[in-house]
Design a protein around this motif. Sequence first.
Motif, PDB file in Angstrom:
ATOM      1  N   THR A   1      -4.008   0.454  -8.036  1.00 44.67           N
ATOM      2  CA  THR A   1      -5.314   0.812  -7.469  1.00 44.67           C
ATOM      3  C   THR A   1      -5.267   0.774  -5.949  1.00 44.67           C
ATOM      4  O   THR A   1      -5.816   1.651  -5.273  1.00 44.67           O
ATOM      5  CB  THR A   1      -6.402  -0.157  -7.979  1.00 44.67           C
TER       6      THR A   1
ATOM      7  N   LYS B   1      -5.703   3.936  -3.345  1.00 44.82           N
ATOM      8  CA  LYS B   1      -6.812   3.908  -2.381  1.00 44.82           C
ATOM      9  C   LYS B   1      -6.337   3.904  -0.934  1.00 44.82           C
ATOM     10  O   LYS B   1      -6.902   4.587  -0.076  1.00 44.82           O
ATOM     11  CB  LYS B   1      -7.684   2.674  -2.645  1.00 44.82           C
ATOM     12  N   TYR B   2      -5.286   3.141  -0.637  1.00 51.13           N
ATOM     13  CA  TYR B   2      -4.884   2.943   0.759  1.00 51.13           C
ATOM     14  C   TYR B   2      -3.531   3.553   1.125  1.00 51.13           C
ATOM     15  O   TYR B   2      -3.152   3.566   2.299  1.00 51.13           O
ATOM     16  CB  TYR B   2      -4.839   1.435   1.076  1.00 51.13           C
TER      17      TYR B   2
END
Length: 205
Positions: free
Chosen positions: A111, A115-116
């Motif tokens: 995750t 996301k990053y």
Amino acid sequence: MWEFLKQLTDPNSIIEYGGLWLLLFVIFAETGLLVGFFLPGDNLILLAGILCKAKPDSLHVGYTELVTLMTSAAVLGNATGYWFGSKVGEKLYARKDGVIFKQKQIEITKTYYDKYGGNLTLVMARFLPIVRTFAPIIAGVIKIDFFKFMFFNIVGAIAWILSLTGIGYFLVQMFPQITDYMGYIFIALILLTALPILRIVLKKN
């Protein structure tokens, strides 16, 4: 065996019974071994910074040496995790849940990657339980360029070790009696670092 595992999860016991070398091994293992996610890295690093100032004989090294050795252990740990991920590859995703390993641990880390991105995740992961263990492994699985990985590995290790040891070291200067309240400090740190993980778990549920 049970007593040994209890000692490995207690920062005070690690330093009291194993000293500097066990401290370095735990930092390496938490970031380099698949089963290392249960080890108390954050609390241990903070405690090392506090003891380096309050009880220098407990570790037998100065602050600069302590930071250098712990950063090296963290860098080597991540490099080992990357190597493991590159060798195991996609088999890791097919691995069944066991007593220690759970697929949810991989999902939480993925995750952060989604996301990053890989670079920022490798730095952020140092401050997040579970994620810091699996981030370098997944980096190896998805074949992030090794030299790029090592750059962010080193940046993350320096930030992680310097910030937590620095907080501990300077807290002693401001509050000389802080060693009497270590239990409360450990609980607060566990809660702070666990919040982002809990947020992801609750979102997925």
